[in-house]
Each structure stands twice: as structure tokens, then as C-alpha cells.
Design an enzyme around this catalytic site. Structure first.
Site, PDB file in Angstrom:
ATOM      1  N   SER A 658     -13.531 -18.293 -14.522  1.00 16.46           N
ATOM      2  CA  SER A 658     -13.648 -19.750 -14.378  1.00 16.46           C
ATOM      3  C   SER A 658     -12.506 -20.502 -15.033  1.00 16.46           C
ATOM      4  O   SER A 658     -12.375 -21.720 -14.843  1.00 16.46           O
ATOM      5  CB  SER A 658     -14.980 -20.235 -14.966  1.00 16.46           C
ATOM      6  N   LYS A 701     -20.525 -26.953 -19.612  1.00 17.43           N
ATOM      7  CA  LYS A 701     -19.095 -27.122 -19.850  1.00 17.43           C
ATOM      8  C   LYS A 701     -18.721 -28.596 -19.957  1.00 17.43           C
ATOM      9  O   LYS A 701     -17.973 -29.005 -20.860  1.00 17.43           O
ATOM     10  CB  LYS A 701     -18.302 -26.448 -18.741  1.00 17.43           C
TER      11      LYS A 701
END
Length: 808
Positions: A658, A701
Site C-alpha cells: 500500500s 490510515k
């Protein structure tokens, strides 16, 4: 040309459940849920598995922990079992022909207990009636007659023998162990002195007479012993007649009661024959055992013997209202197939058929057995024992050591019991797939998979079902009921649990915990009903209980212990985002990613991988971005580049791809000497074409970088996060972030390509090539190509100079 990154509106940042769609005042107005929700596939599989009566159609219930698969399976089985008749009883009785192999007998439900009680009553009755029969006047007269006849015959025979011996002047003298013939003179035995005075001829004559008489006496004694045996035989026959007369009637009554079960009359006939042959035991009066007998665990002689006639009620379904549903929480070998217990008698272990104990398979026979798969495989030999029972269709009770071939001494071998059971294994999906791959018997025995999903579509029907589930749980657990607003907040949080605006969580353990805790906080606030604020309080408090490490991390960022810039711009540096699961919570945090580039031929070097702190998926992501660089910038000339990538201040394994978008942006920034915004964090993976792909943990996140900005001088209005466009559907952010976006203090940008991200991070156009393949000089691609061209030319000059020096 790339399109401009999209900034999301507040409405796109989280799902919203409108309380107005609910028509109830509180969940107390709703009917309790009558079925399993959100598991259509699993329920259909369970229906199919229950309906299939053929061998091998046992069920493996798979799914992640917390989906309620075990509870749901139990509830489903309880409903199915309630409509079926109770299972049969099973008893073990003595095998009078071979006591090491007790016989198993099946009886209808409730009959086993009745038969056991009837046999106990019979034994109790016979312990009273048989001694009474042997003490009766008729028995005593017949017994005395037999003894009298024997005595009379013995006396007459003895008298004749004496008269015969006396004819030859001999007498019979009884001595211990037999008799002795001795000569008689004038009515007195001949002494040794007198015998020695006889002539040899007289002595020889006496010896011959003695031999003849001895033979006659022995013949007579044999005859008398035969008379005694005949008398004992008559006495035994008398005892047998009396015993049989006494026992026959109550046994016949029992046989008539249980005539529809052929094994019972057969057993009673064998028991009758054994009782008659052992009638002497019943004749003995009961005696109080001495005190030391209790210390040595010794039963009384008659009670010890009468154990052979007891009934071991192995399975008792007298109280059952339907087919059995058995859950065995400790499925070890003995708890599955049963065990044979022992008792210590004078230092030795002894056992008999009355000490056979049932296992879960016995109790579930004729119904359903539910087992935890992981627990089953943690117990030695348990899986093998279950497989053997299912394959052979019978339950064989044996000792654990015997199953391993470690016992050579004589042990009980009870008759196997036919098995008809539906086994339901509950376990994780990974174990199911391992078993299908590596155990050749598994799919023969467990043909049905009931796969419980961890999520369910967020449809209007599902939302209403969720409300009914909340009502059912509150009623069952005696919790405060929920307002429509509270139900709506639970549903929105359910979507957050699966990180998807189009789905709800099917992990009802987590939802149940939330309902319980929200009711607690409502009670603390003296609320009659649970409100949306109580639900939010439960969510916040649970997070607070487990976020000590998260706060430490954010504190380290605020104190510049972990270096994270949230303002300004820097070349070759970017804020990536990572997710850390810890206990019951998962949180996100920014990580500084840096890239440094210079001349060389090594290409992109992943420092994490070099020091073995990079996982394979992360290394794959770095190789992909290196391929993208080569594809875009090395079509005409090779990359003369040595670039290093690293997650700064990380000391544990970095895994996942990611961060590959952020790493690629940092590399391009370093090559082209183009500053990147530090107030915008980046997450997303890329493919070799530069397309940005979805990642996991997007909510955590974003929240992690938002909190870092708050603690580092507060929000500036320009800060935000770049996420893949494909992740918009996964957003379920905290309300404070939604409010900040609504106020223009924070931004969520979406991109579909790396070029869109670069444009936002640099403020420069990416640049498209002209007909000759050249990029505009003040574009990102133009500056990168210029830098690479410079390094390539300089590299060629150095190589040429080195070659010239080598030739001279």
C-alpha cells in the site's frame, strides 16, 4: 494528460443510516428475530446437510471467529432436533459366556432406565426370596431325606464290609487320610510283636489275605464315594429346582414386559441359567463386611457377585424432548468414544462392564454432535477416533493405550454400538481447506460446507433485520432497548467494522459487545433507552481502553521523536500511511518514506529488503514501481541510476504494497529534484502501468494522519490524504474528520493514476510527450528525463575516460 485529483464531499466520507426509516419508538416494539440473518448461503447449506440422510453428509461450518457460526449452528440444530423423536437408549449387560465382551442392547427412549430399575428390583427380590425358599420346610425335608438315604446306604455298606473282613480275621481301622487293615486275634488287633512271632508261612498268608481284602475295601469305598456324588447331584438338582422355581416367575414377567425387544428375553434367559447354576451364592446370609473391607474398597461377597447381573445404563434419553444435540467442549479420545473406568482393589486395578462410560458419540447417537474443529485436532488421536467411528458406522469403546497397541494385558472389549449421527464441525476456513487438501478421508466424511460470511449486503431489508436482531439480543440479555437513532448508529458502526459502505458486519460477537456496553453507559446516564450518544460512548470507550500505544505513537510524532512533517515541501520525502493491529483495536499512523538517487547501475534498492525488514509483498511492490520507472523513462536509453528507498525510523517488518504509490512519488521527486507536499499523506498501490489500486485499512490510515496534524500545530486547511478512487466505497470515517472536511480544514483526495497524485503533490503538470517523445521542460516528466539524461551522459564520459586510462 492526467485528470485533476477529486476532493471528496462530506457525504462521501461515511455511510448514513436515516433513523426516519424506522417506525418503532424503541426496539421493545419489535418482534424478536426468529431466524439467522445475513447467512443465506450457510443456512441453505445447513438445510441441505440436515436433510441428507446418506452417509458422509456431515457438515463443516466455516467462517471467521465472531461471526456467530457456532451459536447459529447450535440454534439451527436445536430447531431441527425438536421436531424429531428422541434417540434410543443403550445399555451394556454381562455376557455370561465371555465376560470380557459385554453385550450392548438398544431400547426405546426411557426403557433403558426402566429395565435397569426392573432388574435391580428383581435382584433385590431374589436376595430375599431365594434364601427364604432354601429355608422352607419342604426344602429342608427333601434335603434331609437325601442325606438320610445316603447315611443309611453308607451304614449298610460299611456294615457288610466289616462283616466280610471279619470272616478273614481282619479289622478295618480308620486313620487320617484313609483306612488300614489289620489282623485280629480274639477281637483285638495283632501287635507288631505278635506278627513277628508268626512263621513265614503265616505271614505270607496274612499278606495275601490283606491284599485281597484291600482290593475289596477300595472297591467298597469307591462305591460309597459314588453314593456321595450321587447324593450331591441330587442335592444340586434339588437346589436348581428350588432356585428355578423361585426365579422363573419374576423373570418370565420381565420377559413378557420386554418381549418386543428380542435381545432382552435372550439376556434374561442367560441370566436365569447363570443364577440357577450359582444358587449357592444366594443361600449365603448377608454379612456386614469388616471395617478393613471398606478401607480396601472391597464389596461384600454377595454384592460383588451380584454385580454380574446389573444393567449399565450407558445412554438414557428418558427426559429427552427431541433428538439429542450434544456439544463436546473437550473432544479428547475418551470424551468422544467413551472410556472404561477402573477401581483399586488391594493395590490392583480391576474393572467390569458396569464401569463402561459413554462418550459424546454415544450421547449424540441418533441426533447431532457439535465439535470445535481446532479443539478436536489439538487432542491426540481424537480425529482418528472420530473418523474411524464414522467410517465403520459404530462406536468402539476402548482404552486410549489399547488404541495405540500399547496394552498387552487382558482388557474389556465391549460390543460395538451402531452409530447414526450427524456431526457438525465448527472451525476456520483455512483448516477446512487444509483438510480437503491433505486428508483423503475428510471429503468422504464431511461433504457439506456451511460457509458463514463475515459481512452481509447493506440493503433496506438487512437494516430492518439488524433492528430485529438488536431487539432479540436486548430481550435475551435483559438490556435496555435502543432508540431508532441508536439503532442507526449501530448500523453505521457495523459498516465501519467491515470498512465498506455497502455492507454490514456479520460478526455478531462484536455487535453484541457493542450493544452490551452501550446499555451499560445508558444505565450510567440513567437513560431508560439507549441513545445514539450512548452507542458512541461505548465505541469511544472501547477504543480508549486499548489505544495506549496509539497515543504514545502520536505523542512521539508531536515531540519530534518520530520525524513527520505535516507542513511545507521536501524533495525525495513523503508521508506514507501504515496500519497497526494491536489487540482489539486497529489504528493508523504516518511513516516517513525517503528516496535518494544518484548515478549508478544498481537500479532501485529497497533498504528494508536488504536488511530483511521487508516482507515479500512489500518487495513485490518495489519491483513493480521499478518496472514502471523503466517503462516510462528508459525506452531510449538504460537507467543510469542507483536509488534507495526506506521507511525511516522503522525497526520491525514492513509488509504490504500500500506504500508503493508513495514510494514511486518519492523516487520521481528525488530524480527530478521536485519538492513534494508534506501536508498531504499518500496511500495506495500501483501496477506496472501506473494505475492506483485499492488498499486496506483506509479509514485508520486517514485518521492516523488527521490526528498527527492535530497534534502538530493543528489543522491548516491545506492538509489531507490521497487515497485510491476505488477506496471511496470503503470510507466510514470518524465524525470529527467529516466535520473538518465540511469546514474545509481537511481534505480527502482520490486518484486513479500516479500522475494524478504527482500533480497534487508537486503543483506541477506531469507532462505529455510530443511527437518526438520529448516532455515539456517544466513538467515532472521533463525534469525527470533531463536528470536521467544528464546522469547517463556523465556515466558514459566516466566509462570512456576509464577505458582510455586502461588502454594506456
Amino acid at each position: 494528460m492526467s485528470s485533476a485529483p477529486q476532493s471528496l464531499t462530506p457525504e462521501q466520507l461515511k455511510p448514513f443510516c436515516d433513523p426516519a426509516q424506522f417506525t418503532f419508538h424503541s426496539t421493545a416494539d419489535l418482534q424478536p428475530l426468529a431466524e439467522i440473518i445475513g447467512q443465506r448461503r450457510a443456512v441453505r447449506a445447513l438445510h441441505f446437510g440436515m436433510g441428507m440422510k446418506n452417509d458422509g453428509y456431515n457438515i463443516y461450518v466455516s467462517g471467521v471467529s465472531g461471526t456467530g457460526k457456532f451459536t447459529a449452528a447450535r440454534q439451527f440444530l436445536d430447531q431441527e432436533a425438536s421436531g424429531r423423536p428422541p434417540a434410543d437408549d443403550w445399555i451394556y449387560v454381562n455376557n455370561f459366556d465371555n465376560q470380557s465382551r459385554p453385550n450392548a442392547i438398544r431400547l426405546p427412549a426411557g426403557w433403558g432406565r426402566q429395565f435397569r430399575d426392573d432388574v435391580e428390583a428383581l435382584i433385590k427380590e431374589l436376595k430375599r426370596d431365594i434364601p427364604a425358599a432354601f429355608e422352607s420346610e419342604e426344602y429342608q425335608k427333601e434335603r434331609d431325606r437325601i442325606f438320610e438315604e445316603l447315611k443309611q446306604v453308607q451304614e449298610e455298606t460299611w456294615q457288610k464290609l466289616n462283616e466280610f473282613v471279619e470272616q478273614y480275621s481282619f479289622g478295618i481301622v480308620r486313620i487320617p487320610g484313609g483306612f488300614m487293615l489289620t489282623p485280629v486275634v480274639k477281637g483285638k488287633p495283632l501287635t507288631d510283636e505278635q506278627f513277628e512271632k508268626l512263621s513265614e508261612e503265616q505271614k505270607e498268608k496274612l499278606r495275601k489275605v490283606r491284599e485281597m481284602l484291600t482290593e475289596q475295601v477300595e472297591k467298597t469305598m469307591r462305591s460309597m464315594r459314588q453314593l456321595e456324588r450321587s447324593a450331591r447331584q441330587k442335592l444340586a438338582e434339588l437346589d436348581a429346582r428350588v432356585a428355578r422355581y423361585t426365579i422363573q416367575q419374576p423373570v418370565d414377567e420381565l420377559k413378557e414386559t420386554y418381549r418386543d425387544i428380542p435381545e432382552i428375553p435372550q439376556y434374561l434367559d442367560a441370566m436365569l441359567a447363570d443364577m440357577v447354576s450359582n444358587a449357592d451364592i444366594f443361600k449365603q446370609p448377608e454379612e456386614t463386611p469388616p471395617p478393613q473391607a471398606a478401607m480396601l474398597n472391597l464389596p461384600s461377597p454377595i454384592d460383588g457377585f451380584l454385580t454380574r447381573y446389573k444393567v449399565n445404563l450407558l445412554v438414557d434419553n428418558a427426559e429427552a424432548q427431541g433428538a439429542p444435540v450434544v456439544y463436546e467442549s473437550n473432544p479428547n479420545f475418551a470424551n468422544l468414544v467413551g472410556r472404561i473406568e477402573h477401581r483399586v482393589v488391594m493395590g490392583a486395578l480391576v474393572t467390569d462392564f458396569t464401569m463402561i462410560r459413554p462418550g459424546a458419540l454415544h450421547r449424540a447417537n441418533g441426533g447431532y454432535l457439535v465439535l470445535e474443529a481446532v479443539s478436536l485436532f489439538q487432542r491426540p488421536q481424537a480425529w482418528d477416533a472420530l473418523k474411524r467411528a464414522l467410517k465403520e458406522g459404530e462406536i468402539r469403546v476402548e482404552e486410549y493405550a489399547q488404541s495405540l497397541g500399547l496394552v498387552s494385558t487382558a482388557v474389556l472389549e465391549p460390543e460395538p454400538i451402531p452409530l447414526q449421527v450427524k456431526v457438525v464441525l465448527s472451525g476456520p476456513a483455512w483448516l477446512y481447506y487444509l483438510l480437503t487438501e491433505y486428508d483423503e478421508d475428510f471429503l468422504e466424511l464431511f461433504k457439506v460446507q456451511a460457509d458463514f460470511d463475515d459481512r452481509m449486503p447493506r440493503t433496506p431489508e438487512a437494516i430492518q433485520e439488524y433492528a430485529h436482531f438488536i431487539a432479540s439480543f436486548c430481550q435475551r440479555e435483559h438490556l435496555r432497548h435502543f432508540t431508532p437513532q441508536a439503532v442507526a448508529r449501530v448500523i453505521d458502526h457495523s459498516s465501519r467494522l467491515v470498512s465498506d459502505q455497502h455492507y454490514l458486519s456479520a460478526c455478531f460477537r462484536d455487535i453484541s459487545d457493542l450493544l452490551t456496553e452501550a446499555s451499560y453507559w445508558a444505565e450510567q446516564q440513567d437513560h431508560d433507552l439507549v441513545t445514539a450518544e450512548d452507542v458512541q460512548k461505548a465505541i469511544d470507550e472501547k477504543h480508549y481502553r486499548g489505544n495506549r500505544f496509539e497515543e504514545r505513537l502520536q505523542e512521539a510524532i508531536a515531540r519530534d521523536i518520530l520525524l513527520i512533517d505535516v507542513i511545507g515541501a521536501r524533495t525525495g520525502q513523503i508521508n506514507g500511511l501504515s496500519v497497526l493491529p494491536l489487540g482489539q483495536i486497529t489504528f493508523g499512523a504516518p511513516s516517513r518514506i525517503t528516496a535518494r538517487t544518484h548515478m549508478g547501475r544498481e537500479g532501485v534498492i529497497d533498504i528494508q529488503r536488504e536488511v530483511k525488514l521487508g516482507g515479500p509483498i512489500h518487495s513485490k511492490g518495489v519491483l513493480i514501481l521499478a518496472a514502471f520507472l523503466g517503462s516510462r523513462y528508459a525506452r531510449e536509453a538504460p537507467l543510469t541510476l542507483r536509488a534507495t528507498l526506506v521507511f525511516e525510523q522503522t525497526y520491525s517488518l514492513v509488509e504490504g504494497d500500500s506504500a508503493s504509490l508513495a514510494e514511486l512519488c518519492a523516487l520521481i521527486s528525488s530524480i527530478g529534484d521536485i519538492p513534494l507536499r508534506q501536508d498531504v499523506a499518500v496511500t495506495g498501490s500501483v501496477n506496472q502501468h501506473g494505475d492506483v489500486q485499492a488498499i486496506g485499512g483506509v479509514n485508520e490510515k486517514i485518521e492516523g494522519f488527521f490526528d498527527a496534524c492535530l497534534r502538530n500545530g493543528g489543522l491548516t486547511g491545506s492538509q489531507g490524504v490521497i487515497i485510491p478512487q476505488a477506496n471511496v466505497q470503503h470510507l466510514a470515517l470518524r465524525q470529527d474528520i467529516v466535520d473538518a472536511v465540511s469546514a474545509g480544514q481537511f481534505h480527502i483526495f482520490t486518484v486513479t493514476t500516479v500522475d494524478e497524485a504527482l500533480t497534487l503533490l508537486t503543483g506541477m503538470p506531469v507532462g505529455a510527450p510530443d511527437k518526438e517523445g520529448n516532455y515539456p521542460p517544466e513538467s515532472i516528466n521533463g525534469r525527470v528525463m533531463a536528470a536521467l539524461k544528464t546522469m547517463n551522459e556523465r556515466w558514459k564520459e566516466l566509462v570512456a575516460a576509464h577505458d582510455a586510462n586502461s588502454s594506456t
